[in-house]
Each structure stands twice: as C-alpha cells, then as structure tokens.
Design an enzyme around this catalytic site. Structure first.
Site, PDB file in Angstrom:
ATOM      1  N   ASP A   1      35.582 -54.494 -17.327  1.00  0.00           N
ATOM      2  CA  ASP A   1      35.121 -55.815 -16.996  1.00  0.00           C
ATOM      3  C   ASP A   1      34.539 -55.865 -15.728  1.00  0.00           C
ATOM      4  O   ASP A   1      35.279 -55.459 -14.846  1.00  0.00           O
ATOM      5  CB  ASP A   1      36.109 -56.748 -17.237  1.00  0.00           C
ATOM      6  CG  ASP A   1      35.784 -58.284 -17.487  1.00  0.00           C
ATOM      7  OD1 ASP A   1      34.986 -58.698 -16.601  1.00  0.00           O
ATOM      8  OD2 ASP A   1      36.305 -58.700 -18.257  1.00  0.00           O
TER       9      ASP A   1
ATOM     10  N   LEU B   1      23.369 -54.046 -15.589  1.00  0.00           N
ATOM     11  CA  LEU B   1      22.712 -54.952 -16.532  1.00  0.00           C
ATOM     12  C   LEU B   1      23.756 -56.008 -17.149  1.00  0.00           C
ATOM     13  O   LEU B   1      23.230 -57.038 -17.596  1.00  0.00           O
ATOM     14  CB  LEU B   1      22.150 -54.478 -17.741  1.00  0.00           C
ATOM     15  CG  LEU B   1      21.184 -53.142 -17.513  1.00  0.00           C
ATOM     16  CD1 LEU B   1      20.571 -52.637 -18.943  1.00  0.00           C
ATOM     17  CD2 LEU B   1      20.158 -53.318 -16.539  1.00  0.00           C
TER      18      LEU B   1
ATOM     19  N   SER C   1      16.116 -60.436 -10.710  1.00  0.00           N
ATOM     20  CA  SER C   1      15.698 -61.376 -11.478  1.00  0.00           C
ATOM     21  C   SER C   1      14.559 -62.275 -10.734  1.00  0.00           C
ATOM     22  O   SER C   1      14.584 -62.519  -9.599  1.00  0.00           O
ATOM     23  CB  SER C   1      16.506 -62.321 -11.950  1.00  0.00           C
ATOM     24  OG  SER C   1      16.037 -63.500 -12.686  1.00  0.00           O
TER      25      SER C   1
ATOM     26  N   GLU D   1      14.164 -65.213 -11.252  1.00  0.00           N
ATOM     27  CA  GLU D   1      14.827 -66.220 -10.920  1.00  0.00           C
ATOM     28  C   GLU D   1      15.209 -66.526  -9.245  1.00  0.00           C
ATOM     29  O   GLU D   1      15.493 -67.627  -8.802  1.00  0.00           O
ATOM     30  CB  GLU D   1      16.100 -66.525 -11.697  1.00  0.00           C
ATOM     31  CG  GLU D   1      15.491 -66.903 -13.223  1.00  0.00           C
ATOM     32  CD  GLU D   1      15.141 -68.545 -13.466  1.00  0.00           C
ATOM     33  OE1 GLU D   1      15.472 -69.360 -12.681  1.00  0.00           O
ATOM     34  OE2 GLU D   1      14.025 -68.578 -14.100  1.00  0.00           O
TER      35      GLU D   1
ATOM     36  N   TYR E   1      22.460 -69.492 -11.201  1.00  0.00           N
ATOM     37  CA  TYR E   1      22.274 -67.947 -11.654  1.00  0.00           C
ATOM     38  C   TYR E   1      21.266 -67.394 -10.350  1.00  0.00           C
ATOM     39  O   TYR E   1      21.809 -66.119 -10.283  1.00  0.00           O
ATOM     40  CB  TYR E   1      21.597 -68.261 -12.899  1.00  0.00           C
ATOM     41  CG  TYR E   1      20.881 -66.992 -13.324  1.00  0.00           C
ATOM     42  CD1 TYR E   1      21.586 -65.753 -14.296  1.00  0.00           C
ATOM     43  CD2 TYR E   1      19.624 -66.575 -13.440  1.00  0.00           C
ATOM     44  CE1 TYR E   1      21.183 -64.769 -14.508  1.00  0.00           C
ATOM     45  CE2 TYR E   1      18.997 -65.399 -13.537  1.00  0.00           C
ATOM     46  CZ  TYR E   1      19.705 -64.366 -14.476  1.00  0.00           C
ATOM     47  OH  TYR E   1      19.335 -63.173 -14.706  1.00  0.00           O
TER      48      TYR E   1
END
Ligand code: GDP
Length: 312
Positions: free
Chosen positions: A55, A77, A122, A124, A146
């Site tokens: 995890d 990823l 990203s 973003e 995010y």
C-alpha cells in the site's frame, strides 16, 4: 528488464503491464487489499504478472515489494486519480497521491538507489495555467487538492534526482482516456451515457461545467512513452499531450453525433456538479517528448471518442 508498477489495477497500470509483458519484461504490481476485486481482472489481462501486496500508505510494504521484485524501474502510477473527490477527502488524497511518491522514493533510497523511477505527473499541476500551451517550463498553479498532491510528488521526484542522484523522471501527462477509464471521468460518463441513451435505457445526462477544455489523449499511447523515459541516459521531465483541446460541450456534440443523436436533447448542466475551483483549459505542448524520445500520439480526439462509444 524488471518493472514494479504501483496502481496496477488502474487504467494506466493495466495498459503498461500489458505492454511491458509483451516486450519481454518481468512485471510486478503492487496491489492493495487482500480481496481487491480487480485482482482477477488484471491477472487475466497479464497472466505473467506477479502481484505483491502493499500500500502506498505503508512505507515498509513498499520497501518489502522492492526487495521481492528487484526491479530495474518503478513506475509510480498509484494515486487517487479523481479530481472531483479531492475536495471531499483532501488529506487522504495528499497521503496517497503526494506522500505515496515520497514513500516509494525513500524505499528506493533504502533498498537500492540504482532503481530507476518514473512518476505519473499531471497536467492538473498547471491548473490556472500561466501560459498556453503548457510545456515543461510553464509555472505550476494547481487548483485542487489533487493538483497540489501531484505537484508535491512531482517536486519530490525532481528533488530526489538532484539530492541523491536517483534516476527519477516525471511524465507530465495531460488527460488520457480509454474504455478502461472510470465512469466518474467525463469522457467515460458521456460515452457510456450515449450508448445507454441510444439503446433507450436512459433519457438524459446531467453534467457540470460544459465550457471546460481539455487535451484528451489515448492512454495506451502515453503508457508506451514511460519505458522510453526510464531508458534515457539522464532522468528528465516530459510533457505528454496531443496539442489539441476541446470543450466538454464539443465532446458531447461529437459523442452523441456518433449515435445519430443531438446532444442538446439529452444533456443538462447542473451547477451542483461544478467544482469549487475548476481548471478552465489545458493544452499541452509535447515537442520535447517528440524531439528527445521520438514519441508521437497515434490517436486523436475523434478516434478516441469513437473508440470509447464503440466499446461502451
Ligand atoms: P480531470 O481533468 O482530471 O478533472 O478529468 P474529468 O474528466 O474528471 O473532468 C474534465 C472536465 O470536465 C473538468 O473541467 C470538469 O469540471 C468537467 N466536467 C463537466 N461535467 C462533468 C461531470 O459530470 N463529471 C466530471 N468528471 N467532469 C465534468
């Protein structure tokens, strides 16, 4: 060559695992939860894939995965990928998407600093973009928890490259889609709705901001580029994009048109689905990836939407 992929059960992880296995790599995937419902799905796509439980929230599990897989490259990823939920669970978003990358890099430092690292950064991160189109030198201005978490992961990647000489690179990927995209994303939400409306199983589609523009590419194209980045002599950052931006309204018009429908008869824009702060337009300039890596996207907007409607 040996790869460890985090986010193995996601759209990107599954495509990358398929491609690497087809190219003869030994592929390992970090998988969360003993009864992960997507385990059988990804294992059937890539029978040779070896899944290791772990995890991104758990440092020691990542370290053990590196010891077990002995990878040449880690492709990070793994993340919570939906911008919309990041306002509801900002701390979890930061733990997984931001600190997750730091944990992987710390594990690399501890186990073997020779392991190469590729971070899924990203578009973003550009957020309220300071210039159009956006390239590797465009300043970042994230507009969501995010985007902030991805930016942390990006900077920590660069920082571990500069501090410890780790071969750590970032692919700054603009939106990339496929039939494997989750239905919470607007491309999949629209293309599956078109199929249902055409079949008479649904009447209307409620969306948020129709004016937002994105540079939508084809996920397998972007995954094809990640091993090229890992294989460079020097670690570096690359924007991956198509160089074409379309609005959500244009996406609706085109997708409904494929089924012979007029989108205006079915789509409703509801302000309750607007985000606290949206990113109005993203458009990428991938000239560096083209020049240095020889990378080109093969599918463009029309092909991608057609493919996604067909597969719905
Ligand atoms: P993102 O670019 O990673 O946030 O990808 P999304 O597919 O989630 O959203 C792309 C754009 O579509 C954003 O500007 C959203 O505000 C806009 N959008 C409009 N309606 C919707 C909707 O119903 N769902 C989603 N996910 N996005 C929507």
């Amino acid at each position: 060559m040996r790869a460890l992929i985090t986010g193995i059960t996601g759209q990107d992880g599954s495509y990358l695992a398929e491609q690497l296995a087809a190219d003869g790599w030994s592929v390992f995937g970090l998988i969360r939860g003993q009864h992960n419902p997507k385990r059988a799905w990804v294992q059937s796509l890539v029978p040779s894939l070896v899944l290791i439980e772990g995890d991104l929230l758990d440092q020691s599990s990542i370290q053990r995965a590196l010891v077990a897989a002995e990878p040449d490259v880690v492709f990070n990823l793994g993340a919570l990928t939906f911008v919309g939920m990041s306002w509801d669970q900002p701390t979890l978003m930061t733990e997984v998407t931001g600190l997750g990358a730091l944990r992987v890099l710390e594990a690399i430092r501890a186990v073997s600093p020779r392991i190469r690292f590729v971070q899924a950064s990203s578009s973003e991160q550009f957020g309220a973009a300071r210039e159009t189109p956006q390239c590797e030198t465009t300043p970042f201005w994230p507009r969501s928890p995010y985007g902030v978490a991805k930016l942390f992961a990006h900077h920590v990647t660069v920082n571990y490259r500069e501090s410890y000489g780790i071969h750590a690179s970032a692919a700054i990927m603009f939106n990339h889609e496929s039939p494997r995209r989750g239905e919470e994303f607007v491309t999949r939400k629209i293309t599956t709705a078109v199929a249902r409306i055409a079949a008479g199983a649904q009447e209307s589609l409620v969306l948020g901001n129709l004016a937002a523009k994105r540079d939508w590419g084809w996920a397998p194209d972007y995954m094809r580029c990640l091993p090229l980045i890992a294989g460079q002599d020097e670690p570096d950052d690359f924007v991956l994009a198509t160089g074409e931006a379309h609005s959500v309204a244009e996406l609706c018009e085109f997708a409904f048109g494929i089924a012979g429908l007029d989108w205006r008869d079915h789509v409703v824009s509801d302000t309750s689905l607007f985000r606290p702060a949206d990113v109005p337009e993203l458009l990428g300039d991938a000239r560096k990836a083209r020049a240095v890596l020889g990378w080109e996207p093969t599918l463009r907007f029309d092909d991608i939407v057609r493919e996604m409607v067909r597969a719905a």
